[in-house]
Scaffold this motif. Structure first.
Motif, short mmCIF file in Angstrom:
data_model
loop_
_atom_site.label_atom_id
_atom_site.label_comp_id
_atom_site.label_asym_id
_atom_site.label_seq_id
_atom_site.Cartn_x
_atom_site.Cartn_y
_atom_site.Cartn_z
N THR A 65 0.89 -1.18 -0.09
CA THR A 65 0.10 0.16 0.20
C THR A 65 0.90 1.24 -0.07
OG1 THR A 65 -1.83 -1.05 1.20
CG2 THR A 65 -1.83 1.30 1.25
N THR B 21 0.62 5.47 0.55
CA THR B 21 -0.31 6.42 1.22
C THR B 21 0.57 7.57 0.81
OG1 THR B 21 0.53 5.88 3.28
CG2 THR B 21 -1.45 4.94 2.78
N SER C 92 -1.05 -0.63 -4.35
CA SER C 92 -2.26 -0.42 -3.84
C SER C 92 -2.30 1.18 -3.30
CB SER C 92 -2.47 -1.46 -2.50
OG SER C 92 -3.83 -1.22 -2.07
N THR D 132 -3.70 4.59 -1.59
CA THR D 132 -4.95 5.12 -0.86
C THR D 132 -4.59 6.37 -0.88
OG1 THR D 132 -5.31 3.12 0.28
CG2 THR D 132 -6.19 4.95 1.38
N ALA E 8 -6.52 1.45 -6.64
CA ALA E 8 -6.60 2.85 -5.93
C ALA E 8 -7.92 3.11 -5.42
CB ALA E 8 -6.13 3.91 -6.89
N THR E 9 -7.93 3.79 -4.26
CA THR E 9 -9.17 4.34 -3.77
C THR E 9 -9.07 5.57 -3.22
OG1 THR E 9 -11.00 3.83 -2.36
CG2 THR E 9 -8.69 3.20 -1.44
N LYS E 10 -9.99 6.59 -3.07
CA LYS E 10 -9.65 7.80 -2.57
C LYS E 10 -8.87 8.83 -3.14
CE LYS E 10 -10.31 8.37 1.90
NZ LYS E 10 -11.71 8.62 1.90
#
Length: 756
Positions: free
Chosen positions: A172, A174, A295, A297, A337-339
């Motif tokens: 992930t 970030t 991944s 976020t 991806a998200t957000k």
């Protein structure tokens, strides 16, 4: 015993075990290579970077190799081999370069081209990884960077190098605490790979037309171009819009033809007229910069809900992982991806690339322009997007001025915003295969040109397919528009529908659960308009083909002039629909079926209908008069004649609300009726096989079969050169009382076989 004798006696393994006993230090050393005549080469071993930095200056010889067992402690994964470079003045970056606490020079990592974030002591997202990323990517000896933990970035990095692969291996990423982006900047990604624009700019005014499909371009002086060099070629925009450019790509020179012509690796999709201004700028692209298996976020952005920024830095807060500009063969794969705020993968002036196995779920913003995309691709060539998916996003795949690209096996749910779009900046030769989600082509306004050409879609499931602007040679095969719900019980507006431009349109094997609407906003194509083996349900009040009427001059809402052939197809649940102003509509084995129990009406403004086979079931063709091309709907004198011919075994059956299968209601209508090998069977006595209320009519029926019902044709319907001729027809229990009296121009008794 001397240190050297001890090492020779113990050997490499024994030296490592002897470790701290030798010299009283916290490190152990071992001799890995014997003397080669240039002095002994040694490899030392230390447990951590801290111990490396504490090595006594007296032991640091140029070329000395030290194996570091770990970053913080031996075996923690941060181990590496370093070499002491006595003359190096490089800055300490904490990972690939370490400066000893005392003395000159530095230690540099010895590697095989693969970098590791653990070299920098980064084992989780608690330590920001920006410095490590910069150090490794900007080191041209490193061709691949690997992550072995989650990472956090607080900078927006811009790279201009080539041949680098960054593989996050599923971990992930970030961006907690990331710096503000520039205003309205989708390229402010965590990683932005950007080619360099040079100051070499040349402009030529075309002395002759550059034809479509040409790969030979005119230049002012070909001596400045070199084979394999890259150039940004841009035509001056058309006056109709600031971004109306048919040519705006990154191109490679493949051949110098003469003093004023070079060949590029691209065939023009649109002709460029003599006198247009074409500008070339030399570009040094980035090549083969790949980002994989991340991944991602993003960070929360306050909801907007308006068309303006709620506060000045609102659109500078969000983050996105990857962007490319002036890039060649740069792939993105396995990014989930998200957000995200701006597109997950942003591209401009890219060519020969792959975006695959990427995903976007629930982006932070969808209404603000440019936000919530999986991938936005502007001025791109030869792209391939595959095996991607989105949920509740704005666009899965966005093309603006794209050509020769393919999208396959990509799927979007929660798709009311439109997973697959083009903006209409002269896109051409795009192919979509085995995807699902709303499609909208050439649909962003005149600023870009409202234009596209040669778009092919195969095996697609969509809530809507919208292609009504200037889209030439659209091919739809095995495409299905299905009713979609935005939430339980709430149907998405206009879902289950096609809206297409009749300019080289070809549809095969398509279905729509609600409707199809055909309009015509361009006449560029040369191939036939054809709909084959399709099935469309029709909503009440909608238009199969748009008519001419006031307010239809806007692009995409124009009436359907031109010819159309529909074969082996069916329109069902017909209730009250419009069949516009097509010049000639040929219906082959095509059926119109009225709404069960109620029947349906098709208002026909088409000039000529030829029906071969197929027919009407509980349905009526209501002739409103053909509209002229000028569109003066209030002037009956402008209405030309209409024609209808029914043959080839066509069948009319049942009844409908108009109580007629074919009916003319406007006294200004001039219609020619031709009945050949067809059968008209009314289900009740009140249904007319044909109904004429005034106007000028010319009817010929030879060899037709009429059953039940009646004829409705008043005496006043055949004046001013009209006629009525019926012979060799079979009539079964047909009421003939409403036929006009026979005269020199009205003949309907002799030669028919009537059964009562």
């Amino acid at each position: 015993m001397s240190r050297r004798k001890v090492l020779k006696t113990l050997g490499l393994g024994g030296a490592i075990l002897a470790g701290s006993a030798l010299g009283g230090t916290r490190f152990a050393s071992a001799e890995s290579l014997q003397s080669d005549g240039k002095g002994d080469r040694q490899t030392l071993w230390v447990a951590s970077v801290e111990e490396l930095m504490s090595l006594p200056p007296g032991q640091l010889k140029d070329g000395l190799h030290v194996f570091v067992g770990g970053y913080y402690k031996s075996g923690d994964g941060g181990g590496k081999l370093v070499r002491y470079m006595a003359g190096s003045a490089k800055a300490d970056n904490g990972g690939t370069v370490h400066k000893p606490a005392k003395g000159q020079g530095c230690f540099e990592v010895v590697h095989d081209g693969v970098g590791d974030f653990r070299w920098f002591g980064i084992f989780d997202a608690k330590t920001n990884a920006d410095g490590a990323l910069d150090a490794m990517v900007n080191d041209l000896s490193i061709r691949r960077v690997e992550a072995y933990s989650d990472l956090n970035f607080v900078k927006r990095h811009v790279f201009h190098r080539s041949d680098i692969e960054i593989d996050f291996q599923g971990h992930t990423v970030t961006t907690e605490g990331i710096e503000l982006n520039k205003v309205d900047n989708p390229f402010g990604a965590v990683m932005f790979f950007q080619g360099i624009k040079t100051d070499m700019v040349y402009t030529v005014t075309l002395t002759e037309e550059l034809p479509e499909y040409s790969d030979i371009f005119e230049v002012a002086d070909s001596s400045i171009f070199v084979v394999d060099s890259w150039w940004h070629a841009q035509i001056k925009n058309n006056p109709g819009g600031s971004a109306q450019r048919e040519l705006d790509y990154l191109l490679k020179v493949t051949e110098i033809l003469d003093s004023t012509h070079v060949r590029f690796n691209y065939k023009l999709g649109w002709p460029l007229a003599k006198g247009r201004q074409l500008t070339y700028r030399k570009i040094n692209p980035v090549f083969r910069c790949h980002v994989r298996n991340m991944s991602f976020t993003g960070i929360p952005v306050p909801p907007n809900g308006t068309s303006t920024r709620p506060f000045p830095t609102w659109d500078q807060i969000g983050s996105n992982p990857v962007a490319y500009e002036f890039a060649v063969e740069c792939d993105a794969s396995g990014i989930k991806a998200t957000k995200v705020f701006w597109p997950v993968v942003m591209r401009r002036y890219n060519t020969h690339y792959v975006t695959e196995r990427c995903q976007l779920m629930n982006p932070e913003e969808r209404d603000w322009g440019g936000t919530g995309y999986l991938t936005q691709q502007i001025n791109v060539l030869y792209g391939h997007v595959r095996d991607c998916n989105t949920s509740n996003a704005r666009h899965l795949n966005d093309f603006t001025c794209a050509a020769y690209c393919m999208v396959e096996n990509c799927h979007g749910d929660g798709d009311e915003y439109g997973p697959f779009v083009t903006h209409g900046q002269f896109e051409h030769d795009l192919t979509y295969i085995n995807n699902s989600g709303l499609l909208s082509f050439a649909n962003s306004g005149s600023t870009w040109g409202d234009s596209a050409k040669r778009v092919t879609v195969k095996k697609h499931i969509a809530s809507r397919i919208v292609a009504h602007k200037r889209l030439t040679d659209l091919t739809l095969e095995d495409c299905h528009a299905v009713v979609t719900y935005t939430k339980p019980g709430v149907k998405m507006a206009n879902s289950g529908s096609f809206w297409v431009n009749m300019d080289g349109l070809q549809m095969r094997g398509c279905t729509a659960e609600e409707m199809i609407t055909i309009s015509k906003s361009s006449s560029r194509g040369t191939r036939k308009n054809m709909i084959d083996s399709c099935s469309f349900s029709m909503l009440k009040g909608y238009e199969i083909a748009r008519p001419i009427r006031s307010g239809t001059a806007q692009v995409g809402y124009m009436p359907c002039s031109g010819d159309l052939t529909i074969l082996n197809s069916e329109f069902y649940n017909v209730e009250d629909v419009n069949l516009g102003s097509i010049d000639k509509l040929t219906l082959i084995n095509t059926w119109f079926k009225g709404l069960p129990q109620a029947g349906g009406t098709v208002k026909v403004g088409t000039r000529e209908i030829v029906m071969q086979g197929g027919g009407l079931v509980d349905c009526c063709f209501l002739f409103t008069g053909a509209w002229d091309k000028v569109g003066d709907v209030n002037n009956p004198k402008n209405k030309p004649d209409q024609w209808i011919a029914i043959d080839g075994g066509a069948v009319f059956s049942g009844t409908n609300g108009e109580k007629a299968f074919l009916k003319s209601v406007d006294p200004a209508n001039a219609i020619t009726w031709n009945f050949g090998n067809c059968r008209s069977a009314a289900s009740d006595a009140d249904t007319a096989h044909f109904h004429m209320q005034g106007g000028t009519n010319k009817l010929k029926a030879v060899g037709a079969h009429f059953t039940g019902g009646k004829y409705e044709a008043t005496n006043g319907a055949f004046g001013n050169g009209g006629y009525f001729f019926m012979t060799s027809c079979l009539e079964e229990k047909v009421n003939r009382k409403a036929l006009p009296a026979e005269s020199d121009t009205v003949k309907h008794s002799a030669g028919n076989f009537s059964i009562f």
